[in-house]
Design an enzyme around this catalytic site. Structure first.
Site, PDB file in Angstrom:
ATOM      1  N   HIS A 207       2.573 -14.491   7.339  1.00  0.00           N
ATOM      2  CA  HIS A 207       3.816 -15.063   7.852  1.00  0.00           C
ATOM      3  C   HIS A 207       4.339 -14.394   9.113  1.00  0.00           C
ATOM      4  O   HIS A 207       5.362 -14.795   9.654  1.00  0.00           O
ATOM      5  CB  HIS A 207       4.908 -15.021   6.779  1.00  0.00           C
ATOM      6  CG  HIS A 207       5.430 -13.629   6.533  1.00  0.00           C
ATOM      7  ND1 HIS A 207       4.760 -12.724   5.759  1.00  0.00           N
ATOM      8  CD2 HIS A 207       6.531 -12.992   6.991  1.00  0.00           C
ATOM      9  CE1 HIS A 207       5.445 -11.591   5.737  1.00  0.00           C
ATOM     10  NE2 HIS A 207       6.523 -11.720   6.472  1.00  0.00           N
TER      11      HIS A 207
HETATM   12  C1  UD1 Z   1      11.875 -11.780   7.228  1.00  0.00           C
HETATM   13  C2  UD1 Z   1      11.754 -10.358   7.771  1.00  0.00           C
HETATM   14  C3  UD1 Z   1      10.329  -9.857   7.594  1.00  0.00           C
HETATM   15  C4  UD1 Z   1       9.858 -10.015   6.158  1.00  0.00           C
HETATM   16  C5  UD1 Z   1      10.050 -11.454   5.748  1.00  0.00           C
HETATM   17  C6  UD1 Z   1       9.622 -11.676   4.314  1.00  0.00           C
HETATM   18  C7  UD1 Z   1      13.216  -9.908   9.685  1.00  0.00           C
HETATM   19  C8  UD1 Z   1      13.247  -9.664  11.133  1.00  0.00           C
HETATM   20  N1  UD1 Z   1      12.053 -10.314   9.190  1.00  0.00           N
HETATM   21  O1  UD1 Z   1      11.064 -12.600   8.040  1.00  0.00           O
HETATM   22  O2  UD1 Z   1      10.288  -8.488   7.943  1.00  0.00           O
HETATM   23  O3  UD1 Z   1       8.501  -9.652   6.074  1.00  0.00           O
HETATM   24  O4  UD1 Z   1      11.435 -11.784   5.883  1.00  0.00           O
HETATM   25  O5  UD1 Z   1       9.664 -13.023   3.979  1.00  0.00           O
HETATM   26  O6  UD1 Z   1      14.209  -9.730   9.019  1.00  0.00           O
HETATM   27  N2  UD1 Z   1      13.324 -19.806   5.772  1.00  0.00           N
HETATM   28  C9  UD1 Z   1      13.466 -20.749   4.778  1.00  0.00           C
HETATM   29  N3  UD1 Z   1      14.031 -20.358   3.590  1.00  0.00           N
HETATM   30  C10 UD1 Z   1      14.452 -19.099   3.353  1.00  0.00           C
HETATM   31  C11 UD1 Z   1      14.316 -18.148   4.376  1.00  0.00           C
HETATM   32  C12 UD1 Z   1      13.744 -18.510   5.570  1.00  0.00           C
HETATM   33  O7  UD1 Z   1      13.092 -21.893   4.942  1.00  0.00           O
HETATM   34  O8  UD1 Z   1      14.964 -18.825   2.252  1.00  0.00           O
HETATM   35  C13 UD1 Z   1      12.667 -20.191   7.041  1.00  0.00           C
HETATM   36  C14 UD1 Z   1      13.641 -20.616   8.101  1.00  0.00           C
HETATM   37  O9  UD1 Z   1      13.052 -21.622   8.859  1.00  0.00           O
HETATM   38  C15 UD1 Z   1      13.758 -19.375   8.967  1.00  0.00           C
HETATM   39  C16 UD1 Z   1      12.369 -18.781   8.867  1.00  0.00           C
HETATM   40  O10 UD1 Z   1      11.943 -19.085   7.535  1.00  0.00           O
HETATM   41  O11 UD1 Z   1      14.151 -19.685  10.267  1.00  0.00           O
HETATM   42  C17 UD1 Z   1      12.314 -17.313   9.093  1.00  0.00           C
HETATM   43  O12 UD1 Z   1      13.235 -16.627   8.225  1.00  0.00           O
HETATM   44  P1  UD1 Z   1      13.870 -15.215   8.687  1.00  0.00           P
HETATM   45  O13 UD1 Z   1      14.740 -14.678   7.632  1.00  0.00           O
HETATM   46  O14 UD1 Z   1      14.418 -15.354  10.051  1.00  0.00           O
HETATM   47  O15 UD1 Z   1      12.598 -14.288   8.852  1.00  0.00           O
HETATM   48  P2  UD1 Z   1      11.241 -14.173   8.026  1.00  0.00           P
HETATM   49  O16 UD1 Z   1      10.140 -14.722   8.858  1.00  0.00           O
HETATM   50  O17 UD1 Z   1      11.380 -14.679   6.632  1.00  0.00           O
END
Ligand code: UD1
Length: 366
Positions: A207
Protein backbone atom coordinates in the site's frame (compact mmCIF):
# COMPACT_ATOMS: atom_id res chain seq x y z
CA UNK A 1 -4.86 10.72 40.07
CA UNK A 2 -2.82 11.33 36.89
CA UNK A 3 -4.37 11.37 33.44
CA UNK A 4 -2.86 10.00 30.22
CA UNK A 5 -4.52 10.28 26.81
CA UNK A 6 -3.28 7.74 24.28
CA UNK A 7 -3.80 8.43 20.60
CA UNK A 8 -4.81 6.00 17.87
CA UNK A 9 -5.44 7.07 14.30
CA UNK A 10 -4.67 4.49 11.68
CA UNK A 11 -4.75 0.72 11.43
CA UNK A 12 -1.18 0.05 12.62
CA UNK A 13 -1.81 1.99 15.85
CA UNK A 14 -4.54 -0.17 17.33
CA UNK A 15 -2.40 -3.26 18.07
CA UNK A 16 0.22 -1.05 19.73
CA UNK A 17 -2.21 0.67 22.11
CA UNK A 18 -4.08 -2.51 23.12
CA UNK A 19 -1.28 -3.99 25.29
CA UNK A 20 -0.55 -0.57 26.82
CA UNK A 21 -4.20 -0.20 27.77
CA UNK A 22 -4.05 -3.61 29.47
CA UNK A 23 -0.79 -2.72 31.22
CA UNK A 24 -2.17 0.57 32.60
CA UNK A 25 -5.05 -1.32 34.26
CA UNK A 26 -2.56 -2.39 36.94
CA UNK A 27 -2.19 1.30 37.87
CA UNK A 28 -5.90 2.18 37.69
CA UNK A 29 -5.98 3.57 41.23
CA UNK A 30 -3.34 6.17 40.32
CA UNK A 31 -3.47 6.59 36.51
CA UNK A 32 -6.54 7.24 34.39
CA UNK A 33 -5.81 5.95 30.88
CA UNK A 34 -8.05 7.40 28.15
CA UNK A 35 -8.03 6.69 24.41
CA UNK A 36 -8.53 9.24 21.64
CA UNK A 37 -9.23 7.94 18.11
CA UNK A 38 -8.56 10.63 15.52
CA UNK A 39 -10.56 8.83 12.82
CA UNK A 40 -7.68 8.95 10.29
CA UNK A 41 -8.85 5.45 9.39
CA UNK A 42 -12.61 5.16 9.57
CA UNK A 43 -13.81 2.23 7.41
CA UNK A 44 -15.22 -0.58 9.53
CA UNK A 45 -12.59 -2.95 8.13
CA UNK A 46 -9.72 -0.51 8.77
CA UNK A 47 -10.79 0.47 12.28
CA UNK A 48 -13.86 -0.90 14.15
CA UNK A 49 -13.01 -4.56 13.62
CA UNK A 50 -9.61 -3.94 15.27
CA UNK A 51 -11.21 -2.54 18.42
CA UNK A 52 -13.32 -5.69 18.68
CA UNK A 53 -10.51 -8.15 17.89
CA UNK A 54 -8.04 -6.42 20.20
CA UNK A 55 -10.53 -6.14 23.08
CA UNK A 56 -10.08 -2.37 23.15
CA UNK A 57 -12.84 -0.31 24.78
CA UNK A 58 -14.79 2.22 22.72
CA UNK A 59 -12.52 5.29 22.49
CA UNK A 60 -13.18 8.01 25.04
CA UNK A 61 -12.83 10.65 22.29
CA UNK A 62 -13.44 10.30 18.56
CA UNK A 63 -12.28 13.17 16.34
CA UNK A 64 -13.66 11.86 13.04
CA UNK A 65 -11.12 13.61 10.81
CA UNK A 66 -11.11 11.11 7.91
CA UNK A 67 -9.00 11.36 4.76
CA UNK A 68 -7.47 14.36 3.03
CA UNK A 69 -4.15 15.71 1.87
CA UNK A 70 -1.35 15.47 4.42
CA UNK A 71 -1.82 19.10 5.43
CA UNK A 72 -5.60 18.80 5.65
CA UNK A 73 -5.49 15.61 7.68
CA UNK A 74 -2.72 16.80 10.04
CA UNK A 75 -4.35 20.18 10.56
CA UNK A 76 -7.80 18.69 11.18
CA UNK A 77 -6.39 16.39 13.88
CA UNK A 78 -4.55 19.29 15.51
CA UNK A 79 -7.58 21.57 15.68
CA UNK A 80 -9.82 18.90 17.19
CA UNK A 81 -7.21 17.41 19.51
CA UNK A 82 -6.36 20.84 20.94
CA UNK A 83 -9.96 21.20 22.17
CA UNK A 84 -9.75 17.82 23.92
CA UNK A 85 -6.46 18.76 25.57
CA UNK A 86 -7.79 22.11 26.77
CA UNK A 87 -10.86 20.47 28.29
CA UNK A 88 -9.21 17.36 29.72
CA UNK A 89 -5.85 18.80 30.80
CA UNK A 90 -4.02 15.45 30.78
CA UNK A 91 -0.65 15.09 32.50
CA UNK A 92 0.72 13.32 29.48
CA UNK A 93 -0.21 12.14 26.01
CA UNK A 94 1.05 8.92 24.51
CA UNK A 95 1.50 8.40 20.77
CA UNK A 96 2.67 5.33 18.86
CA UNK A 97 4.31 4.73 15.51
CA UNK A 98 4.63 7.17 12.65
CA UNK A 99 1.29 8.02 11.08
CA UNK A 100 -0.02 11.55 10.52
CA UNK A 101 -2.08 11.38 13.73
CA UNK A 102 1.15 10.68 15.67
CA UNK A 103 2.85 13.95 14.70
CA UNK A 104 -0.38 15.96 14.69
CA UNK A 105 -1.20 15.10 18.31
CA UNK A 106 2.41 15.43 19.49
CA UNK A 107 2.75 18.88 18.00
CA UNK A 108 -0.54 20.00 19.53
CA UNK A 109 0.47 18.75 22.99
CA UNK A 110 3.95 20.29 22.80
CA UNK A 111 2.50 23.78 22.22
CA UNK A 112 0.33 23.35 25.31
CA UNK A 113 3.36 22.18 27.35
CA UNK A 114 1.85 18.74 27.89
CA UNK A 115 4.37 15.92 28.23
CA UNK A 116 4.65 13.55 25.26
CA UNK A 117 5.48 9.85 25.31
CA UNK A 118 6.47 8.26 21.98
CA UNK A 119 6.26 4.49 21.82
CA UNK A 120 8.20 2.95 18.90
CA UNK A 121 10.62 5.87 18.82
CA UNK A 122 13.97 6.08 17.06
CA UNK A 123 13.19 4.05 13.94
CA UNK A 124 14.71 5.61 10.81
CA UNK A 125 14.59 4.51 7.18
CA UNK A 126 16.78 7.43 6.12
CA UNK A 127 14.27 8.07 3.33
CA UNK A 128 12.73 11.51 3.76
CA UNK A 129 10.44 10.91 0.78
CA UNK A 130 8.36 8.71 3.09
CA UNK A 131 5.78 10.77 5.01
CA UNK A 132 6.29 8.42 7.96
CA UNK A 133 10.00 9.32 8.19
CA UNK A 134 9.17 13.00 8.64
CA UNK A 135 6.56 12.03 11.25
CA UNK A 136 9.14 9.92 13.13
CA UNK A 137 11.90 12.53 13.20
CA UNK A 138 9.61 15.36 14.26
CA UNK A 139 7.72 13.38 16.90
CA UNK A 140 10.95 12.15 18.47
CA UNK A 141 12.42 15.65 18.55
CA UNK A 142 9.56 16.97 20.73
CA UNK A 143 8.92 13.91 22.89
CA UNK A 144 9.77 13.77 26.60
CA UNK A 145 9.96 9.99 26.93
CA UNK A 146 10.99 7.79 24.01
CA UNK A 147 10.48 4.02 24.08
CA UNK A 148 12.56 2.09 21.58
CA UNK A 149 11.91 -1.33 19.99
CA UNK A 150 15.35 -2.20 18.66
CA UNK A 151 18.96 -1.13 19.21
CA UNK A 152 19.18 0.85 15.95
CA UNK A 153 16.68 3.25 17.55
CA UNK A 154 19.10 4.03 20.38
CA UNK A 155 21.86 4.88 17.92
CA UNK A 156 19.58 7.03 15.76
CA UNK A 157 18.33 9.06 18.72
CA UNK A 158 21.85 9.56 20.06
CA UNK A 159 22.99 10.79 16.63
CA UNK A 160 20.10 13.28 16.60
CA UNK A 161 21.16 14.66 19.97
CA UNK A 162 18.29 13.32 22.10
CA UNK A 163 19.53 12.98 25.67
CA UNK A 164 19.98 9.41 26.98
CA UNK A 165 17.85 10.13 30.04
CA UNK A 166 14.69 10.36 27.90
CA UNK A 167 15.28 7.12 26.01
CA UNK A 168 14.29 3.60 27.12
CA UNK A 169 14.88 0.33 25.28
CA UNK A 170 11.81 -1.68 26.26
CA UNK A 171 10.94 -3.97 23.33
CA UNK A 172 8.05 -4.04 20.93
CA UNK A 173 4.41 -3.45 21.93
CA UNK A 174 3.14 -4.71 18.56
CA UNK A 175 4.79 -8.03 19.35
CA UNK A 176 3.06 -7.94 22.77
CA UNK A 177 -0.27 -8.04 20.91
CA UNK A 178 0.91 -10.80 18.65
CA UNK A 179 2.10 -12.97 21.54
CA UNK A 180 -1.10 -12.30 23.51
CA UNK A 181 -3.54 -13.04 20.70
CA UNK A 182 -1.72 -15.85 18.90
CA UNK A 183 -3.37 -18.62 20.97
CA UNK A 184 -6.78 -17.25 19.86
CA UNK A 185 -6.17 -17.67 16.15
CA UNK A 186 -7.16 -21.33 16.33
CA UNK A 187 -10.75 -20.05 16.27
CA UNK A 188 -10.23 -18.29 12.92
CA UNK A 189 -11.87 -19.88 9.87
CA UNK A 190 -10.06 -17.63 7.39
CA UNK A 191 -7.84 -20.34 5.86
CA UNK A 192 -10.89 -22.50 5.21
CA UNK A 193 -12.84 -19.53 3.88
CA UNK A 194 -10.20 -18.98 1.18
CA UNK A 195 -9.40 -22.71 0.77
CA UNK A 196 -5.78 -22.17 1.80
CA UNK A 197 -3.47 -24.95 2.99
CA UNK A 198 -1.06 -23.99 5.80
CA UNK A 199 2.51 -23.42 4.51
CA UNK A 200 1.29 -23.59 0.91
CA UNK A 201 0.21 -20.06 0.13
CA UNK A 202 1.71 -16.60 -0.23
CA UNK A 203 0.28 -13.59 1.59
CA UNK A 204 0.68 -10.13 0.03
CA UNK A 205 0.13 -6.61 1.38
CA UNK A 206 1.17 -3.54 -0.61
CA UNK A 207 0.00 0.00 0.00
CA UNK A 208 2.99 2.38 0.06
CA UNK A 209 2.57 5.31 -2.33
CA UNK A 210 6.00 4.46 -3.85
CA UNK A 211 4.68 1.04 -4.91
CA UNK A 212 1.05 1.58 -5.76
CA UNK A 213 0.58 5.19 -6.85
CA UNK A 214 2.36 4.86 -10.22
CA UNK A 215 0.69 2.85 -12.96
CA UNK A 216 4.01 1.48 -14.32
CA UNK A 217 5.14 0.23 -10.92
CA UNK A 218 1.74 -1.29 -10.13
CA UNK A 219 1.68 -3.15 -13.48
CA UNK A 220 5.15 -4.57 -12.74
CA UNK A 221 4.05 -5.62 -9.28
CA UNK A 222 0.97 -7.39 -10.59
CA UNK A 223 3.18 -9.22 -13.12
CA UNK A 224 5.42 -10.47 -10.30
CA UNK A 225 2.42 -11.54 -8.21
CA UNK A 226 0.91 -13.29 -11.24
CA UNK A 227 4.14 -15.25 -11.73
CA UNK A 228 4.14 -16.31 -8.03
CA UNK A 229 0.48 -17.29 -8.46
CA UNK A 230 1.57 -19.80 -11.12
CA UNK A 231 3.28 -21.72 -8.28
CA UNK A 232 1.09 -21.09 -5.22
CA UNK A 233 -2.21 -19.58 -4.25
CA UNK A 234 -1.66 -15.91 -3.41
CA UNK A 235 -3.98 -13.99 -1.07
CA UNK A 236 -3.84 -10.19 -1.33
CA UNK A 237 -5.99 -8.28 1.20
CA UNK A 238 -6.19 -4.87 -0.38
CA UNK A 239 -5.80 -1.49 1.26
CA UNK A 240 -8.36 1.06 -0.07
CA UNK A 241 -5.55 3.10 -1.67
CA UNK A 242 -4.26 0.11 -3.67
CA UNK A 243 -7.77 -0.97 -4.65
CA UNK A 244 -8.61 2.49 -5.95
CA UNK A 245 -5.44 2.58 -8.07
CA UNK A 246 -5.93 -0.93 -9.50
CA UNK A 247 -9.41 0.10 -10.61
CA UNK A 248 -8.43 3.58 -11.87
CA UNK A 249 -5.50 2.17 -13.88
CA UNK A 250 -7.74 -0.55 -15.41
CA UNK A 251 -5.62 -3.39 -13.99
CA UNK A 252 -8.34 -5.56 -12.48
CA UNK A 253 -8.64 -7.80 -15.55
CA UNK A 254 -4.88 -8.54 -15.50
CA UNK A 255 -5.15 -10.47 -12.21
CA UNK A 256 -4.28 -14.23 -12.38
CA UNK A 257 -7.13 -16.45 -11.11
CA UNK A 258 -4.80 -17.84 -8.43
CA UNK A 259 -4.18 -14.31 -7.13
CA UNK A 260 -7.11 -13.68 -4.79
CA UNK A 261 -7.91 -10.05 -4.00
CA UNK A 262 -9.97 -9.38 -0.93
CA UNK A 263 -10.97 -6.55 1.40
CA UNK A 264 -8.77 -5.56 4.38
CA UNK A 265 -8.83 -8.29 7.04
CA UNK A 266 -9.27 -7.97 10.82
CA UNK A 267 -6.49 -8.54 13.34
CA UNK A 268 -7.14 -12.13 14.40
CA UNK A 269 -7.86 -13.46 10.91
CA UNK A 270 -4.80 -11.66 9.58
CA UNK A 271 -2.68 -13.19 12.32
CA UNK A 272 -3.97 -16.63 11.29
CA UNK A 273 -2.88 -15.80 7.74
CA UNK A 274 0.60 -14.52 8.64
CA UNK A 275 1.34 -17.40 11.04
CA UNK A 276 0.52 -20.06 8.46
CA UNK A 277 1.96 -18.47 5.31
CA UNK A 278 4.85 -20.01 3.41
CA UNK A 279 5.95 -16.56 2.30
CA UNK A 280 4.83 -12.97 2.87
CA UNK A 281 5.43 -10.23 0.30
CA UNK A 282 4.91 -6.77 1.76
CA UNK A 283 5.83 -3.10 1.96
CA UNK A 284 4.38 -2.67 5.46
CA UNK A 285 6.55 -1.75 8.44
CA UNK A 286 4.74 -3.81 11.05
CA UNK A 287 4.49 -6.98 8.97
CA UNK A 288 8.28 -7.10 8.64
CA UNK A 289 8.38 -7.34 12.43
CA UNK A 290 5.49 -9.78 12.78
CA UNK A 291 6.98 -12.21 10.23
CA UNK A 292 10.35 -12.03 12.03
CA UNK A 293 8.70 -12.90 15.34
CA UNK A 294 6.73 -15.74 13.74
CA UNK A 295 9.77 -17.05 11.83
CA UNK A 296 7.88 -16.75 8.52
CA UNK A 297 9.76 -15.89 5.31
CA UNK A 298 9.26 -12.25 4.31
CA UNK A 299 10.19 -10.27 1.20
CA UNK A 300 9.95 -6.51 1.57
CA UNK A 301 9.52 -4.50 -1.61
CA UNK A 302 11.13 -1.28 -0.43
CA UNK A 303 14.57 0.28 -0.88
CA UNK A 304 15.02 0.95 2.84
CA UNK A 305 13.68 -0.25 6.15
CA UNK A 306 13.36 1.62 9.44
CA UNK A 307 13.38 -1.82 11.09
CA UNK A 308 16.87 -3.17 10.21
CA UNK A 309 16.78 -5.75 13.00
CA UNK A 310 14.27 -7.76 10.92
CA UNK A 311 16.93 -8.15 8.23
CA UNK A 312 19.94 -8.53 10.57
CA UNK A 313 18.33 -11.02 12.95
CA UNK A 314 15.01 -12.00 11.39
CA UNK A 315 13.60 -13.66 8.28
CA UNK A 316 13.13 -10.43 6.32
CA UNK A 317 14.81 -9.82 2.95
CA UNK A 318 14.85 -6.23 1.73
CA UNK A 319 14.72 -6.35 -2.06
CA UNK A 320 14.17 -2.75 -3.07
CA UNK A 321 12.07 -2.08 -6.10
CA UNK A 322 14.08 -4.41 -8.37
CA UNK A 323 11.12 -6.60 -9.13
CA UNK A 324 13.03 -9.13 -11.25
CA UNK A 325 15.17 -9.88 -8.22
CA UNK A 326 12.08 -10.03 -6.00
CA UNK A 327 10.47 -12.55 -8.32
CA UNK A 328 13.64 -14.67 -8.38
CA UNK A 329 13.99 -14.66 -4.57
CA UNK A 330 10.29 -15.41 -4.06
CA UNK A 331 10.50 -18.45 -6.32
CA UNK A 332 13.71 -19.58 -4.54
CA UNK A 333 11.94 -19.39 -1.17
CA UNK A 334 9.07 -21.47 -2.56
CA UNK A 335 11.70 -23.98 -3.71
CA UNK A 336 13.01 -24.28 -0.15
CA UNK A 337 15.86 -21.72 -0.03
CA UNK A 338 14.93 -20.14 3.32
CA UNK A 339 16.43 -17.26 5.31
CA UNK A 340 16.79 -18.53 8.86
CA UNK A 341 16.01 -16.03 11.60
CA UNK A 342 15.83 -15.45 15.35
CA UNK A 343 13.73 -13.23 17.63
CA UNK A 344 15.17 -9.77 18.43
CA UNK A 345 16.14 -8.80 21.97
CA UNK A 346 13.24 -7.94 24.33
CA UNK A 347 10.53 -8.96 21.85
CA UNK A 348 9.04 -11.09 24.59
CA UNK A 349 5.43 -9.90 24.95
CA UNK A 350 6.19 -7.73 28.00
CA UNK A 351 7.16 -4.37 26.49
CA UNK A 352 3.92 -2.62 27.50
CA UNK A 353 4.33 -3.74 31.13
CA UNK A 354 7.86 -2.30 31.19
CA UNK A 355 6.66 0.95 29.60
CA UNK A 356 3.72 1.39 32.02
CA UNK A 357 6.03 0.85 34.98
CA UNK A 358 8.57 3.44 33.77
CA UNK A 359 5.79 5.96 33.03
CA UNK A 360 4.21 5.43 36.44
CA UNK A 361 7.55 6.02 38.17
CA UNK A 362 8.11 9.18 36.12
CA UNK A 363 4.62 10.54 36.88
CA UNK A 364 5.07 10.00 40.61
CA UNK A 365 8.81 10.84 40.68
CA UNK A 366 9.96 7.61 42.26
C1 UD1 B 1 -1.52 5.39 6.69
C2 UD1 B 1 -0.14 5.72 7.24
C3 UD1 B 1 0.83 4.60 6.91
C4 UD1 B 1 0.30 3.25 7.36
C5 UD1 B 1 -1.08 3.06 6.77
C6 UD1 B 1 -1.68 1.74 7.20
C7 UD1 B 1 0.37 8.12 7.22
C8 UD1 B 1 1.18 9.17 6.59
N1 UD1 B 1 0.38 6.94 6.63
O1 UD1 B 1 -1.42 5.36 5.28
O2 UD1 B 1 2.06 4.86 7.57
O3 UD1 B 1 1.17 2.24 6.93
O4 UD1 B 1 -1.92 4.13 7.21
O5 UD1 B 1 -2.88 1.50 6.54
O6 UD1 B 1 -0.25 8.37 8.23
N2 UD1 B 1 -8.99 5.16 3.11
C9 UD1 B 1 -10.22 4.54 3.14
N3 UD1 B 1 -10.71 4.12 4.35
C10 UD1 B 1 -10.05 4.29 5.51
C11 UD1 B 1 -8.80 4.94 5.48
C12 UD1 B 1 -8.29 5.36 4.28
O7 UD1 B 1 -10.85 4.35 2.11
O8 UD1 B 1 -10.56 3.89 6.57
C13 UD1 B 1 -8.42 5.58 1.81
C14 UD1 B 1 -8.73 7.00 1.46
O9 UD1 B 1 -8.90 7.08 0.08
C15 UD1 B 1 -7.46 7.73 1.83
C16 UD1 B 1 -6.40 6.69 1.54
O10 UD1 B 1 -7.02 5.44 1.86
O11 UD1 B 1 -7.30 8.91 1.11
C17 UD1 B 1 -5.15 6.85 2.33
O12 UD1 B 1 -5.43 6.91 3.74
P1 UD1 B 1 -4.44 7.73 4.72
O13 UD1 B 1 -4.91 7.63 6.11
O14 UD1 B 1 -4.21 9.08 4.16
O15 UD1 B 1 -3.07 6.97 4.55
P2 UD1 B 1 -2.71 5.43 4.38
O16 UD1 B 1 -2.25 5.21 2.98
O17 UD1 B 1 -3.78 4.53 4.90
Amino acid sequence: MKKIISVVGARPNFMKIAPLHRAFKKYSDSIQHLICHTGQHYDEKMSKVFFEDLELPKPDFYLGVGSGSHAEQTAAVMIKFEKILLEEKPDMILVVGDVNSTIACSLTASKLHIKIVHVEAGLRSGDRQMPEEINRVLTDSISDMLFVTEKSGLENLKREGISDGKVFFTGNVMIDSLAYFKPKVVNSTILNDFELTPQKYVLVTLHRPSNVDSKDQLIKLINVLNSIAEKRKVLFPIHPRTMKNLTDFGLMEKINKNLILTEPIGYLDFLALTSNAELIVTDSGGIQEESTYLGVQCITLRTSTERPITVEVGTNQLLGTDLEKAQKVALEVLNGKLKLGGIPELWDGKAAERIAEIISKKLFNN
